[in-house]
Design an enzyme around this catalytic site. Structure first.
Site, short mmCIF file in Angstrom:
data_model
loop_
_atom_site.label_atom_id
_atom_site.label_comp_id
_atom_site.label_asym_id
_atom_site.label_seq_id
_atom_site.Cartn_x
_atom_site.Cartn_y
_atom_site.Cartn_z
CE LYS A 173 -1.92 2.77 2.92
NZ LYS A 173 -1.81 4.03 2.16
N GLY A 225 6.92 5.26 8.21
CA GLY A 225 6.00 6.38 8.38
C GLY A 225 6.12 6.95 9.78
CD GLU A 247 13.77 1.36 9.41
OE1 GLU A 247 14.15 2.35 10.08
OE2 GLU A 247 14.38 0.28 9.39
CB CYS A 281 12.88 9.29 8.47
SG CYS A 281 13.66 8.16 7.36
CD GLU A 382 9.92 12.73 11.85
OE1 GLU A 382 8.87 12.10 12.01
OE2 GLU A 382 10.90 12.28 11.22
C1 UN1 Z 1 13.81 8.30 4.51
O1 UN1 Z 1 13.87 9.51 4.73
O2 UN1 Z 1 12.77 7.66 4.77
O3 UN1 Z 1 19.87 8.40 3.78
C2 UN1 Z 1 14.92 7.51 3.90
C3 UN1 Z 1 18.95 8.97 3.23
C4 UN1 Z 1 18.23 8.28 2.10
C5 UN1 Z 1 17.07 7.51 2.64
C6 UN1 Z 1 16.08 8.32 3.44
N1 UN1 Z 1 19.14 7.44 1.41
O4 UN1 Z 1 18.57 10.09 3.56
#
Ligand code: UN1
Length: 494
Positions: A173, A225, A247, A281, A382
């Site tokens: 999804k 997410g 994650e 993230c 965040e």
């Molecule tokens: C994300 O923000 O979910 O190292 C992953 C990084 C990328 C991956 C980010 N290669 O910022």
């Protein structure tokens, strides 16, 4: 134009005939298309197809599965420019970034394909004579993949390719904010020769996501997410005894010591904080400046942040694209207000751009707060936008304390020329990833990716650690002694 789900190798409209619009965040007059708002019925259709396909797919020799995945990598390569434009149009980040996003998926495809010739288990001596012990990785079954929009191809590929390589089938999804990219992903896997039902895409919102998590035939849930959603998913998976890999959020800090190469650190902070408009993230959202260079570095940073070219990601000159949608735009602006109310000092940006070329998009200036204290919400929560919170550290120890004063622990970085500081930071920073003299973003496909504390639940994607998510162990004891041998009983020493 309407796009469909991809189920059992067929483009399938949603049973409920409900749809959502996919909008270009740089120009909301540009409607990309309508996508299925799928229900539990559509999810069941896809999961049943995936369960059916599992029987044959899991028995294909792993290196042959790897060949199909390698072909998918080749097709991603061929369709890179076309796909990059589609991604940028639907989620906003500049073309040079969407190309990188696809490259990360290509790397992951080739890496996963290669691993199909290894997928190592291990053998050990038995404690009894004429007996052999071995163990190997088994595919699990139907894996649900639920992902965010900020890396529409790379992050799903981190889950989908290893899951398929290991012999599982997948129902994905994708995010409602990047559904068109998922259509191309499915087209590519189909062309590469992934058999019908092995890989399925079901579009939709939280309703479809929840139906996937709940479905009794789904054995693994891999989620990227928000921490709130991930935690709720994990709670359900706990009750249902499903394997779950999360994650989630980050609040990643860069430390700059007084002996650092400040020009190098400047490039790193600009890229880490404002690349992808801060919507990673792994984004740099906290900056810890050693007191002796605090004022000088800030001056350098503010000057350059003000010069960043904001605009549509389709314009090759753009360095920073839009915010993904109205909701995120409102959230970021509310954090900017909270920062000011909490007493932090706004020294750069802070506004939404809403006139001229920005009139129809979600654009916010690169924003910097100084004098941020660890109790403030802009330090702790965040924001997922171009907002950087800066604090001053009196010493190395103070810098590490500030970095670790966080509920998250994904990425981190230190700029220094000192071996002592660098190695102490590697040891002491509480994070899944630590960069030395590089920004907090830039993870590579073949290395473990994930975080500690509220960022995750102990799993790592990327590298061979991802196979711990998508396989179960089978332990085998082969007794060729021809008689009953009793473990623990016949082995007791007098
Ligand atoms: C994300 O923000 O979910 O190292 C992953 C990084 C990328 C991956 C980010 N290669 O910022």
């Amino acid at each position: 134009m309407r796009f469909y789900n991809y189920i059992a190798g067929e483009w399938t409209p949603p049973q409920s005939d409900r749809w959502f619009a996919n909008i270009n965040p740089a120009d909301t007059r540009d409607i990309i298309g309508e996508f299925p708002r799928s229900s539990a019925h559509d999810v069941d259709h896809a999961v049943t197809a995936a369960q059916e396909a599992f029987r044959t797919w899991s028995r294909i020799p792993a290196p042959q599965r790897g060949e199909i995945i390698r072909r998918a990598g080749d097709i991603f390569r061929r369709r890179k420019e076309e796909l990059a434009a589609i991604m940028t149009r639907e989620m906003g980040k500049p073309l040079f970034e969407t190309r990188g996003d696809i490259q990360e998926a290509i790397d992951t495809a080739y890496y996963s394909a290669t691993e199909t010739r290894r997928l190592f288990g291990y053998t050990t001596p038995s404690e009894l004579p004429n007996k052999m012990n071995l163990s190997f990785r088994m595919p699990i079954g139907v894996c649900a993949v639920i992902t965010a929009w900020n890396f529409p191809i790379a992050v799903p590929s981190w889950k989908i390719f290893p899951a398929l390589a290991a012999g599982n089938t997948v129902v994905w999804k994708p995010s409602e904010d990047a559904p068109h990219s998922a259509i191309i992903f499915a087209e590519i896997l189909e062309e590469a020769g992934v058999p019908a039902g092995v890989f399925n895409v079901v579009h939709g919102d939280a309703e479809a996501g929840a139906a996937l998590v709940e479905h009794p035939l789904v054995r693994v849930v891999a989620f990227t997410g928000s921490t709130a959603t991930g935690t709720a998913i994990a709670a359900r998976c706990g009750t249902l005894n499903k394997k779950v890999s999360l994650e989630m959020g980050g609040k990643n800090a860069v430390i700059i010591m007084d002996d650092a190469d400040l020009e190098l650190a400047l490039e790193g902070v600009l890229w880490g904080a404002f690349g992808t408009t801060g919507q990673r993230c792994t984004a740099t959202s906290r900056l810890i400046l050693h007191a002796p260079i605090h004022d000088r570095f800030l001056e350098m940073l503010i000057k350059r942040a003000r010069m960043l070219r904001i605009g549509s990601g389709l314009d090759p000159a753009t360095q920073m694209g839009p915010i993904i949608n109205q909701r995120q735009c409102d959230k970021i602006l509310s954090y900017i207000q909270i920062g000011q109310e909490e007493g932090a000092r706004l020294v750069c940006g802070g506004h939404r751009l809403a006139s001229g070329e920005f009139a129809n998009g979600y654009f916010i200036e690169p924003t910097i707060f100084t004098e941020v204290r660890p109790t403030m919400r802009i330090w702790r929560e965040e924001i997922f936008g171009p907002v950087l919170s800066v604090a001053k550290a009196e010493s190395f120890e103070h810098a590490i304390t500030l970095a670790n004063d966080s509920d998250y622990g994904l990425s981190s970085s230190i700029y220094t020329r000192s071996v002592e500081y660098a190695f102490a930071a590697i040891r002491d920073i509480e994070a899944g990833i630590t960069y030395i003299n590089a920004p907090t973003i830039g993870a590579e496909a073949h290395m473990p990716f994930g975080g500690v504390k509220n960022t995750g639940n102990g799993h790592r994607e990327g590298g061979w650690t991802v196979f711990d998510i998508f396989t179960e162990w089978k332990t085998v004891y082969v007794d060729f002694s021809g008689r009953l041998q009793r473990a623990q009983i016949d082995t007791q020493l007098e």
